[in-house]
Design a protein around this motif. Structure first.
Motif, PDB file in Angstrom:
ATOM      1  N   PRO A  38       0.828  -1.207   0.000  1.00 20.22           N
ATOM      2  CA  PRO A  38       0.000   0.000   0.000  1.00 20.22           C
ATOM      3  C   PRO A  38       0.859   1.253   0.000  1.00 20.22           C
ATOM      4  O   PRO A  38       1.976   1.249   0.523  1.00 20.22           O
ATOM      5  CB  PRO A  38      -0.813  -0.118   1.299  1.00 20.22           C
ATOM      6  CG  PRO A  38      -0.044  -1.045   2.162  1.00 20.22           C
ATOM      7  CD  PRO A  38       0.763  -1.940   1.275  1.00 20.22           C
ATOM      8  N   MET A  39       0.325   2.317  -0.564  1.00 19.55           N
ATOM      9  CA  MET A  39       1.030   3.602  -0.484  1.00 19.55           C
ATOM     10  C   MET A  39       0.971   4.101   0.966  1.00 19.55           C
ATOM     11  O   MET A  39       0.060   3.759   1.719  1.00 19.55           O
ATOM     12  CB  MET A  39       0.378   4.608  -1.435  1.00 19.55           C
ATOM     13  CG  MET A  39       0.574   4.228  -2.894  1.00 19.55           C
ATOM     14  SD  MET A  39      -0.182   5.398  -4.029  1.00 19.55           S
ATOM     15  CE  MET A  39       0.959   6.787  -3.908  1.00 19.55           C
ATOM     16  N   PRO A  40       1.939   4.937   1.380  1.00 18.41           N
ATOM     17  CA  PRO A  40       1.935   5.441   2.758  1.00 18.41           C
ATOM     18  C   PRO A  40       0.712   6.310   3.043  1.00 18.41           C
ATOM     19  O   PRO A  40       0.129   6.887   2.136  1.00 18.41           O
ATOM     20  CB  PRO A  40       3.203   6.310   2.823  1.00 18.41           C
ATOM     21  CG  PRO A  40       3.982   6.014   1.609  1.00 18.41           C
ATOM     22  CD  PRO A  40       3.061   5.452   0.592  1.00 18.41           C
ATOM     23  N   GLU A  41       0.350   6.396   4.330  1.00 17.67           N
ATOM     24  CA  GLU A  41      -0.795   7.236   4.702  1.00 17.67           C
ATOM     25  C   GLU A  41      -0.446   8.711   4.664  1.00 17.67           C
ATOM     26  O   GLU A  41      -1.331   9.569   4.613  1.00 17.67           O
ATOM     27  CB  GLU A  41      -1.275   6.874   6.103  1.00 17.67           C
ATOM     28  CG  GLU A  41      -2.103   5.620   6.080  1.00 17.67           C
ATOM     29  CD  GLU A  41      -2.816   5.374   7.384  1.00 17.67           C
ATOM     30  OE1 GLU A  41      -2.878   6.293   8.216  1.00 17.67           O
ATOM     31  OE2 GLU A  41      -3.282   4.237   7.563  1.00 17.67           O
ATOM     32  N   ARG A  42       0.842   9.021   4.728  1.00 22.04           N
ATOM     33  CA  ARG A  42       1.255  10.425   4.710  1.00 22.04           C
ATOM     34  C   ARG A  42       2.519  10.555   3.872  1.00 22.04           C
ATOM     35  O   ARG A  42       3.415   9.713   3.942  1.00 22.04           O
ATOM     36  CB  ARG A  42       1.531  10.881   6.150  1.00 22.04           C
ATOM     37  CG  ARG A  42       2.199  12.221   6.230  1.00 22.04           C
ATOM     38  CD  ARG A  42       2.540  12.600   7.660  1.00 22.04           C
ATOM     39  NE  ARG A  42       3.452  13.745   7.644  1.00 22.04           N
ATOM     40  CZ  ARG A  42       3.453  14.711   8.539  1.00 22.04           C
ATOM     41  NH1 ARG A  42       2.630  14.676   9.546  1.00 22.04           N
ATOM     42  NH2 ARG A  42       4.322  15.709   8.438  1.00 22.04           N
ATOM     43  N   LEU A  43       2.562  11.626   3.074  1.00 20.32           N
ATOM     44  CA  LEU A  43       3.769  11.971   2.329  1.00 20.32           C
ATOM     45  C   LEU A  43       4.096  13.426   2.633  1.00 20.32           C
ATOM     46  O   LEU A  43       3.206  14.211   2.979  1.00 20.32           O
ATOM     47  CB  LEU A  43       3.539  11.787   0.824  1.00 20.32           C
ATOM     48  CG  LEU A  43       3.315  10.341   0.334  1.00 20.32           C
ATOM     49  CD1 LEU A  43       2.808  10.343  -1.105  1.00 20.32           C
ATOM     50  CD2 LEU A  43       4.604   9.534   0.434  1.00 20.32           C
ATOM     51  N   ASP A  44       5.354  13.782   2.490  1.00 20.05           N
ATOM     52  CA  ASP A  44       5.780  15.144   2.814  1.00 20.05           C
ATOM     53  C   ASP A  44       6.507  15.772   1.641  1.00 20.05           C
ATOM     54  O   ASP A  44       7.323  15.119   0.984  1.00 20.05           O
ATOM     55  CB  ASP A  44       6.719  15.122   4.022  1.00 20.05           C
ATOM     56  CG  ASP A  44       5.975  14.801   5.299  1.00 20.05           C
ATOM     57  OD1 ASP A  44       5.819  13.607   5.599  1.00 20.05           O
ATOM     58  OD2 ASP A  44       5.510  15.744   5.964  1.00 20.05           O
ATOM     59  N   HIS A  73      -7.239  -1.426  -2.307  1.00 17.64           N
ATOM     60  CA  HIS A  73      -6.115  -1.574  -3.238  1.00 17.64           C
ATOM     61  C   HIS A  73      -4.878  -0.753  -2.881  1.00 17.64           C
ATOM     62  O   HIS A  73      -3.878  -0.795  -3.587  1.00 17.64           O
ATOM     63  CB  HIS A  73      -6.573  -1.203  -4.654  1.00 17.64           C
ATOM     64  CG  HIS A  73      -7.665  -2.092  -5.160  1.00 17.64           C
ATOM     65  ND1 HIS A  73      -7.492  -3.434  -5.391  1.00 17.64           N
ATOM     66  CD2 HIS A  73      -8.964  -1.827  -5.459  1.00 17.64           C
ATOM     67  CE1 HIS A  73      -8.630  -3.968  -5.826  1.00 17.64           C
ATOM     68  NE2 HIS A  73      -9.531  -3.014  -5.868  1.00 17.64           N
ATOM     69  N   GLY A  74      -4.941   0.030  -1.804  1.00 15.86           N
ATOM     70  CA  GLY A  74      -3.744   0.722  -1.324  1.00 15.86           C
ATOM     71  C   GLY A  74      -3.306   1.907  -2.153  1.00 15.86           C
ATOM     72  O   GLY A  74      -2.181   2.398  -1.992  1.00 15.86           O
ATOM     73  N   ILE A  75      -4.187   2.378  -3.048  1.00 18.89           N
ATOM     74  CA  ILE A  75      -3.903   3.610  -3.793  1.00 18.89           C
ATOM     75  C   ILE A  75      -5.034   4.607  -3.554  1.00 18.89           C
ATOM     76  O   ILE A  75      -6.104   4.226  -3.088  1.00 18.89           O
ATOM     77  CB  ILE A  75      -3.743   3.371  -5.322  1.00 18.89           C
ATOM     78  CG1 ILE A  75      -4.983   2.690  -5.899  1.00 18.89           C
ATOM     79  CG2 ILE A  75      -2.478   2.586  -5.618  1.00 18.89           C
ATOM     80  CD1 ILE A  75      -4.968   2.576  -7.435  1.00 18.89           C
ATOM     81  N   GLY A  76      -4.806   5.861  -3.875  1.00 26.92           N
ATOM     82  CA  GLY A  76      -5.845   6.870  -3.693  1.00 26.92           C
ATOM     83  C   GLY A  76      -5.247   8.253  -3.817  1.00 26.92           C
ATOM     84  O   GLY A  76      -4.081   8.404  -4.222  1.00 26.92           O
ATOM     85  N   VAL A  77      -6.046   9.248  -3.457  1.00 25.82           N
ATOM     86  CA  VAL A  77      -5.547  10.619  -3.595  1.00 25.82           C
ATOM     87  C   VAL A  77      -5.151  11.188  -2.240  1.00 25.82           C
ATOM     88  O   VAL A  77      -5.657  10.775  -1.201  1.00 25.82           O
ATOM     89  CB  VAL A  77      -6.567  11.550  -4.300  1.00 25.82           C
ATOM     90  CG1 VAL A  77      -6.894  11.029  -5.694  1.00 25.82           C
ATOM     91  CG2 VAL A  77      -7.816  11.758  -3.476  1.00 25.82           C
ATOM     92  N   TYR A  78      -4.246  12.170  -2.314  1.00 27.89           N
ATOM     93  CA  TYR A  78      -3.753  12.877  -1.135  1.00 27.89           C
ATOM     94  C   TYR A  78      -4.135  14.352  -1.257  1.00 27.89           C
ATOM     95  O   TYR A  78      -3.956  14.959  -2.325  1.00 27.89           O
ATOM     96  CB  TYR A  78      -2.230  12.821  -1.074  1.00 27.89           C
ATOM     97  CG  TYR A  78      -1.653  11.445  -0.865  1.00 27.89           C
ATOM     98  CD1 TYR A  78      -1.320  10.999   0.408  1.00 27.89           C
ATOM     99  CD2 TYR A  78      -1.403  10.603  -1.945  1.00 27.89           C
ATOM    100  CE1 TYR A  78      -0.758   9.739   0.606  1.00 27.89           C
ATOM    101  CE2 TYR A  78      -0.855   9.345  -1.761  1.00 27.89           C
ATOM    102  CZ  TYR A  78      -0.527   8.920  -0.480  1.00 27.89           C
ATOM    103  OH  TYR A  78       0.026   7.674  -0.289  1.00 27.89           O
ATOM    104  N   VAL A  79      -4.578  14.893  -0.129  1.00 27.36           N
ATOM    105  CA  VAL A  79      -4.877  16.328  -0.084  1.00 27.36           C
ATOM    106  C   VAL A  79      -3.584  17.096   0.197  1.00 27.36           C
ATOM    107  O   VAL A  79      -2.775  16.684   1.037  1.00 27.36           O
ATOM    108  CB  VAL A  79      -5.926  16.613   1.005  1.00 27.36           C
ATOM    109  CG1 VAL A  79      -6.094  18.119   1.216  1.00 27.36           C
ATOM    110  CG2 VAL A  79      -7.256  15.975   0.624  1.00 27.36           C
ATOM    111  N   VAL A  88      -3.626  15.384  -5.202  1.00 26.21           N
ATOM    112  CA  VAL A  88      -2.804  14.664  -6.185  1.00 26.21           C
ATOM    113  C   VAL A  88      -2.825  13.211  -5.750  1.00 26.21           C
ATOM    114  O   VAL A  88      -2.754  12.922  -4.551  1.00 26.21           O
ATOM    115  CB  VAL A  88      -1.352  15.183  -6.203  1.00 26.21           C
ATOM    116  CG1 VAL A  88      -0.488  14.308  -7.113  1.00 26.21           C
ATOM    117  CG2 VAL A  88      -1.280  16.630  -6.652  1.00 26.21           C
ATOM    118  N   GLY A  89      -2.939  12.296  -6.688  1.00 30.79           N
ATOM    119  CA  GLY A  89      -2.916  10.901  -6.273  1.00 30.79           C
ATOM    120  C   GLY A  89      -3.058   9.942  -7.416  1.00 30.79           C
ATOM    121  O   GLY A  89      -2.856  10.292  -8.580  1.00 30.79           O
TER     122      GLY A  89
END
Ligand SMILES: CC(C)(COP(=O)(O)OP(=O)(O)OC[C@H]1O[C@@H](n2cnc3c(N)ncnc32)[C@H](O)[C@@H]1OP(=O)(O)O)[C@@H](O)C(=O)NCCC(=O)NCCS
Length: 173
Positions: free
Chosen positions: A5-11, A59-65, A78-79
């Motif tokens: 899965p993609m991480p829950e937070r990105l910086d 599915h471990g993908i999605g968009v990030y605010v 973006v996601g």
């Protein structure tokens, strides 16, 4: 699930990127309405958020605010979405409130999101962009490593199917 899965937070330098949450619904409705296909209610925006959460759960993908580090209001998302593509080879998507355009925000966020989705084990990420969408095409050019693989046409014109392969060389940072 064959992919991590993609991480829950990105910086990034200017943003913390986290999933959509209920407090985002009012501006998401504004953003979807800005597409110009008619007004999108808060209820409809809520449904889209719920569908996005389901995509992420399954599915471990999605968009990030994009949440500015200076504490001001979110500017967009973006996601990775399925869109015209698939869970295995998803599509990069970005959409910002009109007042936030032109400051490099989409490119800044898309760089880390792209790295993160390629780190899930996927070999290929798509970006389908209308030939008329100069800003979006420019974002892909700045990211680097995308090439046009297909062109389709619908009632609104030509759509350029860009692909970024796992081993493609990224743009300069
Ligand atoms: C596409 C979008 C996300 C770009 O966001 P952004 O934060 O403004 O993007 P960036 O600032 O990172 O980069 C935009 C680039 O396009 C350029 N650009 C903007 N409008 C342009 C135009 N009409 N013609 C040519 N270039 C244009 C900008 O100058 C910038 O390039 P530069 O850094 O070389 O100057 C934003 O325009 C948007 O939300 N559009 C509506 C939704 C959308 O179209 N999403 C994509 C669907 S495929």
């Amino acid at each position: 699930m064959p992919f991590s899965p993609m991480p829950e937070r990105l910086d990034t330098e200017r943003f913390v990127l986290t999933p959509e949450e209920p407090s985002d619904v009012p501006w998401l409705a504004e953003l979807f309405t800005a597409r110009g296909a008619g007004p999108v209610t808060h209820d409809a925006a809520w449904q889209r958020m719920a569908a996005m959460h389901e995509l992420t759960r399954r599915h471990g993908i999605g968009v990030y605010v994009l949440r500015p580090r200076d504490g001001t209001a979110p500017v967009g998302y973006v996601g990775l979405v399925v869109g015209r593509c698939t869970v295995e080879e998803p599509e990069l998507a970005y959409e910002l409130l009109p007042a936030a355009h032109g400051r490099g925000y989409a490119t800044e966020a898309a760089r880390v999101v792209l790295d993160a989705v390629l780190a899930t084990g996927r070999d290929r990420v798509w970006a389908t962009v209308r030939e008329s969408n100069a800003a979006s095409l420019r974002v892909l050019a700045k990211l680097g490593g995308f090439e046009v693989r297909r062109v389709t046409t619908d009632e609104h014109g030509r759509v350029l199917w860009h692909v970024r392969e796992q081993d493609a060389r990224a743009g300069s940072r």
